[in-house]
Design a protein around this motif. Structure first.
Motif, PDB file in Angstrom:
ATOM      1  N   LEU A 265       0.833  -1.154   0.014  1.00 38.71           N
ATOM      2  CA  LEU A 265      -0.126  -0.088   0.069  1.00 38.71           C
ATOM      3  C   LEU A 265       0.870   1.208   0.125  1.00 38.71           C
ATOM      4  O   LEU A 265       2.156   1.136   0.162  1.00 38.71           O
ATOM      5  N   GLN A 266       0.372   2.448  -0.200  1.00 39.87           N
ATOM      6  CA  GLN A 266       0.898   3.699  -0.013  1.00 39.87           C
ATOM      7  C   GLN A 266       0.338   4.548   0.796  1.00 39.87           C
ATOM      8  O   GLN A 266       0.743   5.236   1.727  1.00 39.87           O
TER       9      GLN A 266
ATOM     10  N   MET B  81       4.499  -5.311   3.259  1.00 38.84           N
ATOM     11  CA  MET B  81       5.740  -5.581   2.209  1.00 38.84           C
ATOM     12  C   MET B  81       6.223  -4.787   1.332  1.00 38.84           C
ATOM     13  O   MET B  81       7.523  -4.657   1.267  1.00 38.84           O
ATOM     14  N   GLU B  82       5.186  -4.025   0.866  1.00 37.78           N
ATOM     15  CA  GLU B  82       5.801  -2.782  -0.010  1.00 37.78           C
ATOM     16  C   GLU B  82       4.905  -1.744   0.482  1.00 37.78           C
ATOM     17  O   GLU B  82       3.707  -1.542   0.283  1.00 37.78           O
ATOM     18  N   TYR B  83       5.832  -0.610   1.024  1.00 32.68           N
ATOM     19  CA  TYR B  83       5.187   0.476   1.355  1.00 32.68           C
ATOM     20  C   TYR B  83       5.812   1.483   0.268  1.00 32.68           C
ATOM     21  O   TYR B  83       6.810   1.867   0.272  1.00 32.68           O
ATOM     22  N   TRP B  84       4.778   2.025  -0.522  1.00 33.64           N
ATOM     23  CA  TRP B  84       5.243   2.512  -1.808  1.00 33.64           C
ATOM     24  C   TRP B  84       5.962   4.126  -1.522  1.00 33.64           C
ATOM     25  O   TRP B  84       4.779   4.950  -1.275  1.00 33.64           O
ATOM     26  N   SER B  85       7.073   4.233  -1.525  1.00 34.48           N
ATOM     27  CA  SER B  85       7.554   5.517  -1.100  1.00 34.48           C
ATOM     28  C   SER B  85       7.691   6.590  -2.207  1.00 34.48           C
ATOM     29  O   SER B  85       7.825   7.864  -2.178  1.00 34.48           O
TER      30      SER B  85
ATOM     31  N   ALA C  65       7.056  14.094   1.003  1.00 34.39           N
ATOM     32  CA  ALA C  65       7.726  13.273   2.291  1.00 34.39           C
ATOM     33  C   ALA C  65       6.858  13.576   3.697  1.00 34.39           C
ATOM     34  O   ALA C  65       6.885  12.436   4.362  1.00 34.39           O
ATOM     35  N   ASP C  66       6.370  14.491   3.691  1.00 32.97           N
ATOM     36  CA  ASP C  66       5.230  14.597   4.946  1.00 32.97           C
ATOM     37  C   ASP C  66       4.295  13.557   4.857  1.00 32.97           C
ATOM     38  O   ASP C  66       3.989  12.997   5.984  1.00 32.97           O
ATOM     39  N   ASP C  67       3.737  13.485   3.931  1.00 31.90           N
ATOM     40  CA  ASP C  67       2.749  12.547   3.785  1.00 31.90           C
ATOM     41  C   ASP C  67       3.270  11.058   4.063  1.00 31.90           C
ATOM     42  O   ASP C  67       2.537  10.156   4.462  1.00 31.90           O
ATOM     43  N   MET C  68       4.341  10.561   3.495  1.00 31.51           N
ATOM     44  CA  MET C  68       5.006   9.427   3.310  1.00 31.51           C
ATOM     45  C   MET C  68       5.183   9.144   5.155  1.00 31.51           C
ATOM     46  O   MET C  68       4.811   8.024   5.574  1.00 31.51           O
ATOM     47  N   ILE C  69       5.826  10.092   5.731  1.00 32.28           N
ATOM     48  CA  ILE C  69       6.156   9.897   7.206  1.00 32.28           C
ATOM     49  C   ILE C  69       4.892   9.665   8.121  1.00 32.28           C
ATOM     50  O   ILE C  69       4.618   8.880   8.993  1.00 32.28           O
ATOM     51  N   ALA C  70       3.748  10.397   7.632  1.00 35.77           N
ATOM     52  CA  ALA C  70       2.569  10.471   8.386  1.00 35.77           C
ATOM     53  C   ALA C  70       2.039   9.049   8.270  1.00 35.77           C
ATOM     54  O   ALA C  70       1.626   8.234   9.448  1.00 35.77           O
TER      55      ALA C  70
ATOM     56  N   LEU D 173      13.810  12.561   7.442  1.00 41.03           N
ATOM     57  CA  LEU D 173      12.507  12.640   8.087  1.00 41.03           C
ATOM     58  C   LEU D 173      12.330  11.223   8.679  1.00 41.03           C
ATOM     59  O   LEU D 173      12.032  10.866   9.673  1.00 41.03           O
ATOM     60  N   LEU D 174      12.589  10.047   7.730  1.00 41.82           N
ATOM     61  CA  LEU D 174      12.575   8.791   8.043  1.00 41.82           C
ATOM     62  C   LEU D 174      13.428   8.287   9.141  1.00 41.82           C
ATOM     63  O   LEU D 174      13.074   7.586  10.016  1.00 41.82           O
ATOM     64  N   ARG D 175      14.841   8.576   9.108  1.00 36.12           N
ATOM     65  CA  ARG D 175      15.686   8.349  10.226  1.00 36.12           C
ATOM     66  C   ARG D 175      15.283   9.028  11.472  1.00 36.12           C
ATOM     67  O   ARG D 175      15.454   8.196  12.291  1.00 36.12           O
ATOM     68  N   ASN D 176      14.920  10.471  11.370  1.00 35.58           N
ATOM     69  CA  ASN D 176      14.247  10.995  12.882  1.00 35.58           C
ATOM     70  C   ASN D 176      13.070  10.075  13.348  1.00 35.58           C
ATOM     71  O   ASN D 176      12.833   9.872  14.526  1.00 35.58           O
ATOM     72  N   LEU D 177      12.344   9.323  12.266  1.00 35.42           N
ATOM     73  CA  LEU D 177      11.061   8.517  12.955  1.00 35.42           C
ATOM     74  C   LEU D 177      11.567   7.285  13.493  1.00 35.42           C
ATOM     75  O   LEU D 177      11.187   6.850  14.408  1.00 35.42           O
ATOM     76  N   LEU D 178      12.676   6.746  12.749  1.00 35.32           N
ATOM     77  CA  LEU D 178      12.928   5.418  13.122  1.00 35.32           C
ATOM     78  C   LEU D 178      13.760   5.324  14.437  1.00 35.32           C
ATOM     79  O   LEU D 178      14.086   4.322  14.974  1.00 35.32           O
ATOM     80  N   LYS D 179      14.478   6.584  14.502  1.00 33.06           N
ATOM     81  CA  LYS D 179      15.172   6.746  15.938  1.00 33.06           C
ATOM     82  C   LYS D 179      14.133   6.118  17.083  1.00 33.06           C
ATOM     83  O   LYS D 179      14.647   5.823  18.142  1.00 33.06           O
TER      84      LYS D 179
END
Length: 619
Positions: A211-212, A234-238, A253-258, A333-339
C-alpha cells in the motif's frame, strides 16, 4: 554456523531466534545499482534505522538465453547477500520467478514466449519446466545463506502479487513446493494489494499487504484474514514510477512519514519499496498496459536531493535515497522517525559521493544505421515477418531487446497498414528515406507512389514489455503478424537483429566513421570522447535538441533518451568512467545536436503528486 529458530509468525508479533522482532525493511535491487556502490547503499540503509534488506531476483538477467546462467560480477547475488550479513542486515529474498518490479516482462525471460502456447505464471508444463530448471541453479546458491544455516536470509517470498493475476489456483502451491524441495526452510510469505488478498494466499504461508496511503480498513482486513498473526506491509510505496510522455510522479515526504508513523505506532512491520530505486539500465525498463500501452522510464530512483521545482515543492521526492545515492528530505525525516523505534543509537551517516557537471562534449563522427548492418549476425529471411523472440538467434533463444530492421521490396505506393502488428514502435523508410511512424495509435501511413522497385524498411523498437496485469502472454515484440500495402500482405522479408548488446557496440568500431562535416543519414550512431581529469565522478547526461535513441558509455547501455520526457537526464555512475579518454556513443533516430551536455543533478518534466490521486488512476 547453524542457528536455532528463525523468523516466526506464531503470534501478533514476529520473533527471531525466539526474541521479539520487528521488520524495518528497505528494498535495494543489486541489479539496479553498480556493484561498486552496493556497500555504500546498504550502509546508508542501515544508518537510516532499517534492519532488513529486501531484493528481487531477475530471472531474465540470470538466464538471458535458455540454459545459459550468470551469477557473477554485477549479478553475484551470493556476494550481495553476504555483504548484507557483514553489515548486520537481515535479508528477505524475493526470487519470483515473476517479480514485476517495473522490469521487462516482470523479470521473466523473453525466450519463454517462443512457445506459441505459453501461459506465464501458471502450471502450464512449458512454464513449470523452465522454472524448475532455473530454480535448480538459483535456489541452492541462496539456500546456504538462510538464517538457520548461519546466513542473513530470514524469509523468502513466493512469487509476487499473484492475487491480482490469479490465473491458476495450483500455481502458488507449485512455487512453494519448488522452493521447499530445494532447501528453503525459512518463513515463507506472499504479498498483494488489498484487492488481491483473497486470491493470493497459499496454505501455511504468511500473507502481507502492499500500500501507499494508510487505510485502516485494508490493514484490518489483513488482520481479520490471519487472526493472531503479525502484520507486515511488504511494499510501502515511497514513490511511484514514471512512463514516457507522462508527468514525473512525486510523493510528499510529509505524507509518507505520516503514514509510516501510523503503521509503526500500530505495531505493523514495514518494508519501503523503494528505499533506493537505482536505475533500470539498458533496455530493462518495463511497461504498463491496462487499456493503453505505456513504456516506463529508465530512472527508478527518480529525483535526487538537489532537485526542486519551487520552494513550495522542496519536499517532493521519491525514494529516500536518490538515484545517485544522495540523502533526501525523505531520508532525514525517515531516520528521525525510526530513531524512536530503536533501542540503540543509529550509525553515523556515510559520506555522499559528489556528482560533477563535466564540460560539454563535442560529437566528432557518425555512422548510419544502414552501415551498422554489417555488424549484425547473418540476416534472417522469411516469407512472413517473424517476431523478435522467434528469430533464429542466440542459441535458439531469439532476440530479447533493442530494435529489429525488417526490409522487403515494394513495387507501388499506397496505404501501408500495420494491422496493429507493430510492437511497439516502427520507423518506416522507403529506400532509406524516413516517411513516418507506426505504433499503437497510428496504424496506417501513405507510401509515396512510384513505378520502380523500392526497399521498404521498418525499424521496429521493443520499448519494454508489460510487467503487470493480464497482458503478460501477449508481449512478443517486433512485427507479430502481417502488414499490408493496399490491403495485400507484404512478403519476402529480410530481418536484421539490432539488439545493441556490448558485442554489437564493440563491433561498430570496425566500421568507417564519418566526420561531422558530412551530413548524417538517420538513424545513426554518433560518437565523441569525454576526457576525465582525476578521479571519475557520477554525472548525468542531458541531450537538449536531440530527439530519441539510446546512450552508451564505454560500452555500457545507460538507457533511452526521448524528448517527450519526463526523464530529461541519464544517470552515469562514476565507476563506469575512467581517468582519461571515455567513449560516448549515442544512437539517434531523428535529430542530433553537435554536443552532449552534463549536469550534476537529474532533470525531470512536469510534476504530478501521487498523494492527490486515487490509486486506480496511477495504474
Amino acid at each position: 554456523m547453524t542457528r536455532g529458530e528463525g523468523l516466526r509468525a506464531d503470534s501478533i508479533h514476529f520473533t527471531l531466534d525466539g526474541s521479539p522482532f520487528r521488520i524495518l525493511g528497505g528494498s535495494v535491487h543489486y541489479f539496479r545499482v553498480p556493484r561498486s556502490y552496493w556497500k555504500d547503499r546498504l550502509l546508508k540503509l542501515k544508518a537510516c534505522g532499517l534492519n532488513t534488506l529486501t531484493t528481487y531476483v531477475p530471472w531474465n538477467l540470470h538466464e538471458p538465453e535458455k540454459g545459459v546462467y550468470y551469477f557473477h560480477d554485477q549479478l553475484d547475488l551470493e556476494a550481495y547477500i553476504r555483504l548484507a550479513a557483514e553489515l548486520d542486515l537481515w535479508v528477505i529474498l524475493r526470487p519470483g520467478p515473476y517479480i514485476c518490479a517495473e522490469w521487462d516482462l516482470g523479470g521473466l525471460p523473453s525466450w519463454l514466449l517462443r512457445d506459441k502456447n505459453m501461459k506465464l505464471r501458471t502450471t502450464y508444463s512449458g512454464f513449470t519446466a523452465a522454472v524448475n530448471s532455473y530454480f535448480d541453479k538459483l535456489i541452492p546458491r541462496v539456500a546456504a545463506l538462510q538464517f538457520k544455516r548461519g546466513g542473513p536470509i530470514i524469509a523468502v517470498q513466493i512469487e509476487n502479487e499473484y492475487g491480482s493475476y490469479a490465473k491458476d489456483e495450483q500455481y502458488l502451491l507449485f512455487v512453494k513446493e519448488a522452493l521447499m524441495s530445494r532447501g528453503i526452510t525459512e518463513l515463507l510469505l506472499t504479498c498483494d494489494n488489498r484487492e488481491g488478498l483473497n486470491c493470493g494466499g497459499v496454505e501455511g504461508v504468511l500473507q502481507t499487504i502492499n500500500l501507499q496511503k494508510f487505510s485502516y480498513g485494508a490493514v484490518q482486513y489483513l488482520a481479520d484474514l490471519q487472526p493472531q498473526k503479525p502484520l507486515l506491509v511488504m511494499e510501502y510505496w515511497s514513490g511511484w514510477f514514471d512512463v514516457w510522455g507522462g508527468p514525473h510522479h512525486v510523493f510528499s515526504a510529509d505524507d509518507m512519514i505520516a503514514v509510516l508513523k501510523e503503521l509503526l505506532e500500530r505495531g505493523v512491520s514495514i518494508n519501503l519499496y523503494m528505499f533506493h530505486g537505482g536505475t533500470s539500465f539498458g533496455f530493462m525498463n518495463g511497461a504498463v498496459d491496462l487499456g493503453s500501452y505505456r513504456p516506463q522510464t529508465n530512472s527508478y530512483g527518480n529525483v535526487g536531493s538537489g532537485f526542486s521545482v519551487d520552494a513550495a515543492q522542496m519536499r517532493y521526492y521519491d525514494a529516500p535515497l536518490s538515484e545517485s545515492g544522495d540523502y533526501t528530505t525523505k531520508y532525514h525525516l525517515l531516520r528521525n522517525l525510526l530513531k524512536c523505534f530503536q533501542n540503540e543509537e543509529l550509525p553515523q551517516l556515510p559520506s555522499v559521493q559528489s556528482t560533477h557537471a563535466y564540460e560539454p562534449m563535442v560529437i566528432s563522427e557518425h555512422v548510419s544505421l544502414w552501415e551498422s548492418r554489417e555488424c549484425t549476425e547473418k540476416p534472417f529471411r522469411s516469407d512472413d515477418p517473424v517476431n523478435m523472440e522467434n528469430l533464429l538467434l542466440n542459441h535458439n533463444s531469439g532476440q530479447s531487446y533493442g530494435y529489429t530492421l525488417y526490409e522487403t521490396t515494394i513495387y507501388r505506393g499506397g496505404a501501408l497498414n500495420s494491422r496493429n502488428h507493430v510492437r511497439d514502435r516502427a520507423l518506416v523508410f522507403v529506400d532509406k528515406r524516413f516517411i513516418g511512424v507506426l505504433d499503437y495509435r497510428k496504424q496506417e501511413i501513405a507510401v509515396p507512389h512510384s513505378e520502380r522497385e523500392r526497399v521498404l524498411g521498418l525499424l521496429v523498437e521493443n520499448c519494454g514489455r508489460v510487467n503487470y496485469g493480464p497482458a503478460l502472454n501477449e508481449q512478443r515484440k517486433g512485427l507479430i503478424g502481417d502488414i499490408t500495402l493496399n490491403h495485400t500482405p507484404l512478403k519476402k522479408f529480410t530481418m536484421y537483429s539490432l539488439d545493441m548488446t556490448p558485442s554489437f557496440i564493440n563491433s561498430l568500431r570496425s566500421l568507417k566513421w564519418w566526420s561531422t562535416c558530412k551530413t548524417p543519414l538517420y538513424p545513426a550512431f554518433f560518437r565523441g570522447r569525454l576526457i576525465v581529469d582525476g578521479q571519475p565522478r557520477d554525472t548525468f547526461i542531458k541531450l537538449p535538441g536531440w530527439h530519441k535513441g539510446v546512450v552508451f558509455v564505454n560500452g555500457q547501455n545507460l538507457g533511452r533518451h526521448w524528448y517527450v520526457g519526463p526523464q530529461k537526464t541519464l544517470y552515469l555512475p562514476g565507476p563506469w568512467l575512467k581517468t582519461g579518454d571515455n567513449e560516448v556513443i549515442v544512437f539517434e533516430e531523428h535529430r542530433a545536436e553537435g554536443k552532449i551536455h552534463f549536469t550534476d543533478n537529474p532533470l525531470h518534466g512536469k510534476i504530478s503528486d501521487v498523494s492527490r490521486q486515487p490509486f486506480c488512476s496511477l495504474l
